[in-house]
Design an enzyme around this catalytic site. Structure first.
Site, PDB file in Angstrom:
ATOM      1  N   GLY A 303       0.751  -1.127  -0.131  1.00  0.00           N
ATOM      2  CA  GLY A 303       0.104  -0.118  -0.083  1.00  0.00           C
ATOM      3  C   GLY A 303       0.750   1.507   0.089  1.00  0.00           C
ATOM      4  O   GLY A 303       2.089   1.207   0.437  1.00  0.00           O
ATOM      5  N   GLY A 306      -0.056   9.179   1.457  1.00  0.00           N
ATOM      6  CA  GLY A 306       0.386  10.513   1.559  1.00  0.00           C
ATOM      7  C   GLY A 306       1.342  10.460   2.569  1.00  0.00           C
ATOM      8  O   GLY A 306       2.470  11.285   2.732  1.00  0.00           O
ATOM      9  N   ASN A 309       4.452   4.371   2.756  1.00  0.00           N
ATOM     10  CA  ASN A 309       4.215   3.295   2.270  1.00  0.00           C
ATOM     11  C   ASN A 309       3.949   2.008   3.457  1.00  0.00           C
ATOM     12  O   ASN A 309       4.157   2.199   4.400  1.00  0.00           O
ATOM     13  CB  ASN A 309       5.420   2.602   1.316  1.00  0.00           C
ATOM     14  N   LYS A 324       3.769   0.121   8.590  1.00  0.00           N
ATOM     15  CA  LYS A 324       3.360   1.512   8.193  1.00  0.00           C
ATOM     16  C   LYS A 324       4.452   2.380   8.317  1.00  0.00           C
ATOM     17  O   LYS A 324       4.790   2.774   9.366  1.00  0.00           O
ATOM     18  CB  LYS A 324       2.190   2.068   8.636  1.00  0.00           C
ATOM     19  N   ASP A 425     -11.546  10.438   8.604  1.00  0.00           N
ATOM     20  CA  ASP A 425     -11.255  10.263   6.991  1.00  0.00           C
ATOM     21  C   ASP A 425     -11.576   8.485   6.724  1.00  0.00           C
ATOM     22  O   ASP A 425     -11.013   7.660   6.385  1.00  0.00           O
ATOM     23  CB  ASP A 425      -9.289   9.858   6.987  1.00  0.00           C
TER      24      ASP A 425
END
Length: 628
Positions: A303, A306, A309, A324, A425
């Site tokens: 993945g 912003g 990765n 992450k 979000d």
């Protein structure tokens, strides 16, 4: 003498390469011609040059050789099976100048890097396919002449910088990564002099050419220099003074930033260590993370966002996890990292992604590392299944499980967590699915804590277009029902298979919320359901889910239910309230949108299924004061 020296060097390299090839069984010969570097002065042979400068010079020399290889063969990279022999050949050349320098060990270059580059681009054709022709033409126009002087070089490098926006994907190592490809390509094809030309090498690869004519050129340069000094010593003094002041300012700024980062890192380590002692979080060492992810290999990349990765990896106990990796290691980045660790670690729910631990560390080659370690979701994200490449549509039982699980997770964030949390979000890509398709709400980088007694937060708008509630987008007014709006949009995507933002037949933008509302208003709620959905539920249940989604995504804040009420409606036989009229579509003039948000609405739309609705007085507070 210089010609004789060049011939001796070439013979030495040839003999050495041949000897090596004879003793390397199973290793393919190297197609790169490192002998061309004998034409260049090796700055790293000086004793006063530090190791980082030597490694940079070696890296630039390799890129020039790759440009020469690209020019001859149309390929950026040599075959992977020749990687070892290419490093050996390069090492043989470097030993002539630095006998004790092991370029791979000293500079941290991995063997495979010489055959791995940017975004899986290996050929000229692949490179040109992702760059617009107009951009390539601009590079050729500005680079196809001698680059010895500053002005032509500046024009060329400026035009090359425009290529970088198309090369934002993953790259391997730092030998021929995405930042190197424009120079490699331009030297090979945009400039007709080629990569071994003096001006091209100096401008695009920062290498100094020492040729047979260097003596004559030096004499000529001395004469020119004397004339310039004699006629412009005053101007030179001004330029030198300005340069000194500018670089002094840059050094001070760099030092201040480094000091700020060190202070932030020290505070971050202290805060996380204190926080870890009160939780079950694990502090992972950076070397362990690199081992688990294959040194962040592109094969393990699952993945991008912003923030950075996400990589999959395997821990020593055999469990699979997701790493992450944040890419903004500024003081602000430190705060964002600490915030996300704090938010995720403070919640525990079956429908929220679980935090295993974190990693903070600094290495000489990767720099500052900030990594969050979570459970791996083997079925990817909801967005992948709705809008990805898969041809198999999700069945209704799975979609119902995802809808309910997501609603329960958000209800816990709003009402179960102390203090409450607004996600900010909610979208398909932030709803992850485990091996049983149980949803997990993820990515808390934008989340905000709420405190008892607060009706709303006034904050900078963040989120994703199409999912942000109107009152938040227009006024920065954030409440828990801003998340409810986003959930309604995701639920409509889940039910219809359509994206949040649509294009009409007249090529005009529209929202899935407006489209679904118009169908419900006409009594055609079931037309929202995606065609071909396997194992459909009863019409009554399907229609109920559609109406709940439209109610959640209502543009007027007061009309939306809480997430607790949503869960109750979705998992029980509780009826759904009637839906207040929507004065206008959301995609409209800004003044009209503002008037609609401030309006109290008029009229009600009864659901077409004949459900007995909740009353607004008993179930939904109609006052604006609750949520601001």
């Amino acid at each position: 003498m210089s010609v004789l020296f060049l011939i001796i060097n070439i013979l030495f390299l040839t003999l050495t390469s041949t000897s090596i090839a004879q003793h390397q069984n199973g290793i393919a010969s190297c197609p790169l011609d490192f002998s061309i570097l004998n034409k260049f002065g090796v700055e790293s042979s000086r004793s006063d040059v530090d190791l980082s400068m030597e490694c940079q010079y070696i890296r630039q020399g390799l890129r020039l050789v790759q440009s020469h290889y690209l020019q001859l063969n149309g390929s950026f990279l040599p075959p992977l099976e020749s990687a070892e022999s290419c490093w050996i050949a390069y090492q043989s050349l470097i030993k002539q100048y630095r006998p004790n320098l092991d370029i791979r060990k000293s500079c941290g270059f991995q063997t495979s890097w010489i055959s791995q580059g940017c975004m899986n681009i290996t050929t000229k054709t692949q490179f040109e396919s992702i760059i617009p022709n107009t951009t390539l033409d601009d590079v050729v126009a500005n680079c196809n002449h001698s680059l010895e002087n500053n002005a032509p070089c500046a024009s060329c490098t400026t035009s090359m910088s425009r290529l970088q926006v198309y090369l934002m994907g993953p790259s391997v190592g730092n030998v021929s990564d995405c930042t190197a490809y424009p120079s490699i390509y331009a030297a090979a094809f945009a400039n007709h002099f080629g990569p071994t030309d003096r001006g091209t090498a100096e401008c695009l690869f920062f290498l100094d050419l020492t040729s047979e004519n260097s003596g004559k050129e030096k004499k000529r340069n001395v004469v020119i220099l004397v004339v310039l000094i004699g006629s412009g010593i005053g101007l030179l003094a001004i330029v030198v003074g300005a340069w000194f002041l500018c670089h002094r300012h840059e050094r001070l700024e760099k030092k201040e930033k480094e000091d700020e980062l060190r202070r932030a890192e020290k505070g971050l380590a202290s805060a996380l260590e204190s926080f870890r002692e009160s939780t079950t979080l694990v502090k992972f060492p950076i070397e362990g993370v690199k081992k688990a992810t294959g040194n962040f290999s592109r094969e393990n990349l699952i993945g991008r966002g912003g923030y950075g990765n996400v990589y999959k990896g395997v821990l020593p106990d055999g469990s699979e996890v997701a790493f992450k990796r944040f890419n903004n290691c500024s003081a602000i980045g430190e705060a964002n990292f600490a915030h996300e660790v704090e938010v995720i670690a403070s919640v525990r729910h079956v429908n929220l992604v679980a935090l295993r631990g974190y990693c903070i560390g600094t290495t000489s080659f990767e720099g500052h590392q900030r990594i969050i370690v979570c459970d791996l979701m083997k079925n990817g994200s909801l967005h992948d299944h709705l809008f990805g490449d898969t041809e198999m549509k999700l069945s209704w039982p799975i979609r119902q499980k995802i809808a309910l699980g997501t609603a329960r997770g958000l209800a816990y964030l709003h009402s179960g967590a102390q203090p409450g949390i607004i996600h900010r979000d909610i979208k398909g890509s932030n709803i992850l699915l485990d091996e049983k398709f149980e949803p997990k709400v993820a990515d808390f980088g934008l989340a905000k804590f709420t405190h008892e007694g607060m009706t709303h937060l006034s904050t900078r708008v963040a989120g994703t277009m199409g999912y942000v509630a109107p009152e938040y987008a227009l006024y920065g007014q954030l409440t828990e029902r801003s998340d409810v709006y986003s959930f309604g949009v995701v639920l409509l995507e889940l039910l219809s298979g359509k994206k949040a933002l649509l294009m009409t037949s007249e090529n005009q933008p529209s929202l899935v919320t407006d489209w679904a509302w118009s169908l419900v208003k006409k009594g055609r709620a079931l037309d929202v359901i995606e065609e071909g959905m396997p194992e459909l539920g009863t019409p009554e249940v399907l229609e109920k889910y559609v109406v709940v989604a439209v109610l959640c995504s209502h543009p007027q804040l007061y009309a939306r239910p809480t997430m607790d009420q949503v869960v109750k409606m979705l998992e029980t036989d509780a009826s759904v309230p009637s839906i207040p009229e929507r004065p206008i579509p959301l995609v409209s003039e800004m003044d009209d949108i503002e008037r609609s948000v401030s309006s109290s609405g008029s009229g009600h739309l009864a659901t077409s299924s004949g459900y007995q609705p909740f009353t607004f007085e008993s179930d939904f507070p109609s006052s604006h004061n609750e949520d601001g």
